[in-house]
Design a protein around this motif. Sequence first.
Motif, mmCIF file in Angstrom:
data_model
loop_
_atom_site.group_PDB
_atom_site.id
_atom_site.type_symbol
_atom_site.label_atom_id
_atom_site.label_comp_id
_atom_site.label_asym_id
_atom_site.label_seq_id
_atom_site.Cartn_x
_atom_site.Cartn_y
_atom_site.Cartn_z
ATOM 1 N N SER A 48 0.814 -1.217 0.000
ATOM 2 C CA SER A 48 0.000 0.000 0.000
ATOM 3 C C SER A 48 0.857 1.281 0.000
ATOM 4 C CB SER A 48 -0.981 -0.024 1.176
ATOM 5 O OG SER A 48 -1.808 1.110 1.160
ATOM 6 N N PRO A 49 1.893 1.384 0.837
ATOM 7 C CA PRO A 49 2.728 2.598 0.782
ATOM 8 C C PRO A 49 3.385 2.781 -0.583
ATOM 9 C CG PRO A 49 3.234 1.299 2.757
ATOM 10 C CD PRO A 49 2.305 0.473 1.924
ATOM 11 N N PHE A 50 3.710 1.656 -1.238
ATOM 12 C CA PHE A 50 4.330 1.766 -2.557
ATOM 13 C C PHE A 50 3.342 2.319 -3.580
ATOM 14 C CE2 PHE A 50 5.386 0.090 -6.770
ATOM 15 C CZ PHE A 50 6.661 0.607 -6.916
ATOM 16 N N TRP A 51 2.136 1.784 -3.592
ATOM 17 C CA TRP A 51 1.140 2.269 -4.572
ATOM 18 C C TRP A 51 0.774 3.722 -4.310
ATOM 19 C CZ3 TRP A 51 2.207 -0.877 -7.952
ATOM 20 C CH2 TRP A 51 2.109 -2.261 -7.837
ATOM 21 N N LEU A 52 0.660 4.083 -3.035
ATOM 22 C CA LEU A 52 0.380 5.488 -2.709
ATOM 23 C C LEU A 52 1.490 6.384 -3.255
ATOM 24 C CD1 LEU A 52 -0.822 5.018 0.987
ATOM 25 C CD2 LEU A 52 -2.244 5.877 -0.907
ATOM 26 N N PHE A 53 2.721 5.934 -3.037
ATOM 27 C CA PHE A 53 3.847 6.740 -3.505
ATOM 28 C C PHE A 53 3.867 6.815 -5.030
ATOM 29 C CE2 PHE A 53 8.220 7.240 -4.977
ATOM 30 C CZ PHE A 53 8.455 8.502 -4.461
ATOM 31 N N LYS A 54 3.633 5.682 -5.675
ATOM 32 C CA LYS A 54 3.635 5.680 -7.141
ATOM 33 C C LYS A 54 2.612 6.680 -7.684
ATOM 34 C CE LYS A 54 3.069 2.758 -11.202
ATOM 35 N NZ LYS A 54 2.626 1.457 -11.731
ATOM 36 N N ALA A 55 1.435 6.732 -7.014
ATOM 37 C CA ALA A 55 0.376 7.630 -7.488
ATOM 38 C C ALA A 55 0.720 9.103 -7.252
ATOM 39 C CB ALA A 55 -0.955 7.286 -6.807
ATOM 40 N N VAL A 56 1.391 9.383 -6.155
ATOM 41 C CA VAL A 56 1.658 10.779 -5.821
ATOM 42 C C VAL A 56 2.947 11.292 -6.462
ATOM 43 C CG1 VAL A 56 3.035 10.653 -3.674
ATOM 44 C CG2 VAL A 56 1.255 12.401 -3.904
ATOM 45 N N ALA A 57 3.797 10.366 -6.899
ATOM 46 C CA ALA A 57 5.142 10.738 -7.370
ATOM 47 C C ALA A 57 5.138 11.823 -8.456
ATOM 48 C CB ALA A 57 5.905 9.496 -7.823
ATOM 49 N N PRO A 58 4.321 11.686 -9.504
ATOM 50 C CA PRO A 58 4.371 12.727 -10.544
ATOM 51 C C PRO A 58 4.019 14.113 -9.998
ATOM 52 C CG PRO A 58 2.945 10.885 -11.205
ATOM 53 C CD PRO A 58 3.376 10.605 -9.818
ATOM 54 N N HIS A 59 3.099 14.166 -9.059
ATOM 55 C CA HIS A 59 2.720 15.451 -8.462
ATOM 56 C C HIS A 59 3.885 16.041 -7.668
ATOM 57 C CE1 HIS A 59 -1.426 14.661 -9.601
ATOM 58 N NE2 HIS A 59 -1.253 13.426 -9.148
ATOM 59 N N TRP A 60 4.534 15.195 -6.896
ATOM 60 C CA TRP A 60 5.642 15.689 -6.082
ATOM 61 C C TRP A 60 6.821 16.133 -6.943
ATOM 62 C CZ3 TRP A 60 5.826 11.882 -1.262
ATOM 63 C CH2 TRP A 60 4.706 12.151 -0.458
ATOM 64 N N LYS A 61 7.061 15.400 -8.018
ATOM 65 C CA LYS A 61 8.138 15.811 -8.925
ATOM 66 C C LYS A 61 7.853 17.192 -9.501
ATOM 67 C CE LYS A 61 9.454 11.509 -10.860
ATOM 68 N NZ LYS A 61 9.953 10.663 -11.959
ATOM 69 N N SER A 62 6.625 17.396 -9.986
ATOM 70 C CA SER A 62 6.280 18.710 -10.552
ATOM 71 C C SER A 62 6.399 19.811 -9.497
ATOM 72 C CB SER A 62 4.833 18.750 -11.062
ATOM 73 O OG SER A 62 4.520 17.593 -11.738
ATOM 74 N N SER A 63 5.886 19.545 -8.309
ATOM 75 C CA SER A 63 5.949 20.555 -7.250
ATOM 76 C C SER A 63 7.381 20.915 -6.931
ATOM 77 C CB SER A 63 5.306 20.027 -5.960
ATOM 78 O OG SER A 63 3.937 19.920 -6.118
ATOM 79 N N TYR A 64 8.226 19.909 -6.877
ATOM 80 C CA TYR A 64 9.624 20.172 -6.556
ATOM 81 C C TYR A 64 10.254 21.037 -7.636
ATOM 82 C CZ TYR A 64 14.518 19.595 -5.423
ATOM 83 O OH TYR A 64 15.833 19.854 -5.122
ATOM 84 N N GLU A 65 9.962 20.690 -8.875
ATOM 85 C CA GLU A 65 10.527 21.485 -9.971
ATOM 86 C C GLU A 65 9.997 22.917 -9.940
ATOM 87 O OE1 GLU A 65 9.792 18.975 -13.364
ATOM 88 O OE2 GLU A 65 11.110 17.464 -12.444
ATOM 89 N N ALA A 66 8.718 23.041 -9.590
ATOM 90 C CA ALA A 66 8.110 24.375 -9.597
ATOM 91 C C ALA A 66 8.495 25.206 -8.378
ATOM 92 C CB ALA A 66 6.592 24.246 -9.674
ATOM 93 N N THR A 67 8.526 24.567 -7.211
ATOM 94 C CA THR A 67 8.660 25.365 -5.982
ATOM 95 C C THR A 67 9.764 24.869 -5.047
ATOM 96 O OG1 THR A 67 7.194 23.972 -4.647
ATOM 97 C CG2 THR A 67 6.134 25.624 -6.033
#
Lengths: 259, 259, 259, 259
Positions: C125-144
């Motif tokens: 479950s933690p892996f799937w949660l992370f997989k789902a959120v990963a693209p969002h976190w990558k974009s946020s990191y790049e942006a902010t």
Amino acid sequence: MAPRSLKGLNAIITGGASGLGAVIAKRLASEGVNVCLNGLTHDEPAAQKLSSELSSTYSIKTAYVLEDASTEAGCKNIIDTTIEKLGSVQIVIANAGWTKFAAWNDLEAFSEQEWINSFRINTLSPFWLFKAVAPHWKSSYEATGSVGCLISTNSLAGLTSTGSSMPYSVTKAGQLRVIEGIAYNNGPWARANAVCPGLIITEWSLRYGRERIDKMVEASPLKKAVDLDDCADMFVQLCRNESITGKHITMDCGLAMVS
Amino acid sequence: MAPRSLKGLNAIITGGASGLGAVIAKRLASEGVNVCLNGLTHDEPAAQKLSSELSSTYSIKTAYVLEDASTEAGCKNIIDTTIEKLGSVQIVIANAGWTKFAAWNDLEAFSEQEWINSFRINTLSPFWLFKAVAPHWKSSYEATGSVGCLISTNSLAGLTSTGSSMPYSVTKAGQLRVIEGIAYNNGPWARANAVCPGLIITEWSLRYGRERIDKMVEASPLKKAVDLDDCADMFVQLCRNESITGKHITMDCGLAMVS
Amino acid sequence: MAPRSLKGLNAIITGGASGLGAVIAKRLASEGVNVCLNGLTHDEPAAQKLSSELSSTYSIKTAYVLEDASTEAGCKNIIDTTIEKLGSVQIVIANAGWTKFAAWNDLEAFSEQEWINSFRINTLSPFWLFKAVAPHWKSSYEATGSVGCLISTNSLAGLTSTGSSMPYSVTKAGQLRVIEGIAYNNGPWARANAVCPGLIITEWSLRYGRERIDKMVEASPLKKAVDLDDCADMFVQLCRNESITGKHITMDCGLAMVS
Amino acid sequence: MAPRSLKGLNAIITGGASGLGAVIAKRLASEGVNVCLNGLTHDEPAAQKLSSELSSTYSIKTAYVLEDASTEAGCKNIIDTTIEKLGSVQIVIANAGWTKFAAWNDLEAFSEQEWINSFRINTLSPFWLFKAVAPHWKSSYEATGSVGCLISTNSLAGLTSTGSSMPYSVTKAGQLRVIEGIAYNNGPWARANAVCPGLIITEWSLRYGRERIDKMVEASPLKKAVDLDDCADMFVQLCRNESITGKHITMDCGLAMVS
């Protein structure tokens, strides 16, 4: 498919006159390894007896060096004497150790000097032995490709807050880092590993008292103490297994849930 | 739901005049904790300055004890003086430590005496501090139910064969066992924990040299050094978290794959 | 010197309607974090109640997503719904887990399907949660430059062969490696850590029965169970401490000699 | 002082037709152990050849069981067939495993089904094998005092976030807990241990590619890969060492600073 032979190699075993050290000496001798024993004055009669027994039973060379393994100078003398008497040394068993039996919550049990003595023999002795043998192992490796083998006798107490006393546990924990540090920074000409026995029945451990020993036996899944021959057999395994370095092997009949 | 307050408690921080110790002092002061700093002669100017700054900024009491934290007598004096000056002490931060920068394969780097000095300050100092404070904490617990809090500054080097030198790593490994041993045998009136930072940028670690520091930063998943304020914040967390004892917390921006 | 603020961040907490999850939700809300709770059908009344309570007490936004956190698709829906309802998500608390109480030597206790279900929810479950959120976190990191924070609820059972059942322990051990693997390979835009509580008193753990709970309390140096608020406070610490990743923190009142 | 003999015992080795499994089979055969090999359809030619070779070279009995070791039913059939063909079984080597090579940050690399398949073979297979053999070992112990021996092939990847893929590492970490759980709860009639090799050169690991292999060799203090015969010798050591249970032994030429 026969395992690598140790025949004709030379070993020094600190604290080798009695207890686990003596069993390791016998087991190495049975593999054809010449052994030099080390101990203090009071160990000499036992060492003499064991020496004769091993040389006659296994047709190997034996020697004895009376010396304190807890100082740098002493360790240098131990290595130098071994080489003088056996010609060379490929196996160093840093087996000498010291403890007192004391409750872990007895903050008065060890004086400042006793703490430092524990550190000298339990943590530093393997380091000084290695420092003394290192130039010889480097030359041998360059000349013949042979790899020196250091094994220390550690303990379950080195892995977890158990055993005869807190200073013993603390200084055995330090020893594990000494072994790792040696292994990770002195390849490929040397290997270094440790064996961590749980309860073994020797003169030393008998000081736990029968009741506490029985409790430990009962608590262990295998319902017994660690067999001294099994323990010595693991030292032999580590001598001949040339793929293992920087590790400790725990053997405790399942007494503790740690590796 | 507000976290437990530390306001009005008293803390002693060994090696508290500079580096991480000073940051912990500030952070505790900002929580309303009165702080006694400890250091050697050369630390005194920094300690005076920090003391004044903390007492004026945070309206807390401060004190300073000039003393060597590497002996039993010194640690007793540190605790006694803290209690004399602040009235009591509930938080002991065993932060003083010592190392030299040396290659791990340099077997000559530390003399026998330097090894023992490392053991004294890195392994034993938390023990002597605890021994000195123990009777006070026992009485306090009996009188009021309050639980004393010991935290030691450890290191990634205490967990794995890395860091400034082999003796530092070996003696920090021993310290972890001291902390565990204290925690598992002196409840419920005391808690003991350690914090193991990876790379923090202080005067001390700058001796690694820029190149090595850059490499470590690059190697860590978070691409940075451990923030000193984050590190101090974890000490505060351990002060107020009354459910944790006998543990170490590693904070290294992911530099090493160990906990 | 005030610690980093979490105010205005958004969090999803799987299994957040009751037990430890609910306490974490309250504690995050008290820091000004908007929280989305997740649970199954039978959790909905508790989730509704908690939601209203949190939004009125702490003036935060709350949401609820009814979903099974044990499948990849479910975890994707949980993340997507959280973002839909709260706008974004910076904190993911992978708290949902499952066990049955069974003797460790009862080899029949879990069917093949139950073993796999344990793996799905406790390890994956933690892996799937992370997989789902990963693209969002990558974009946020790049942006902010903001760094996403994943924390899983693990257990003393993840570190040693103890706890409610062998499958729970085995699959929680796997979870620790998932957390490490995420942390060491997805920086600097994400951090991942785990909290390993010992005995906490929730509806779940009460199934141990009073006698076994009393024994565990008695066996722990601090003579108590882990305080739920202390536990939740460590989750908050991990949310705001931007120097820690890839680690687990054990909090057990000293019950077990492991970190 | 000769070590305990294994002559005449019977062993089953899952995945025993090639790679490390085949080397273990040879080494056990050389000690006089009768061996049953297990594999899938495509392993049969290699298994037949190895079988004949072992029986003629070492005058032992050999057998082969074609079966999938990743299900409970398959494992039961493997044990039952071994007993049917060899009469009994005292040694179970849970060696079959599965992985794909994938970057650790490739979150898409394994499908949900592939994660579960990894769990089935890498984590659960040793458990199902043990469950199937347990009644036989219990009876034998009651009748003769003999202790059954389970050894699993684990990996450095089971101890740290390294190796071919994240699912492999996660499920091998779970396997270590299975081995511990078995050992600590099923004494004194069974022992269970694991061997964690670092880099071994087999058909499987060659998929790393020469460059990555060379890097690992260079990074290891001993400047080599783990010798397959050394590795097999450790399995033999664990078969005959009746004092060790619940442990893993790491053998990696010093590649990783973990035990």
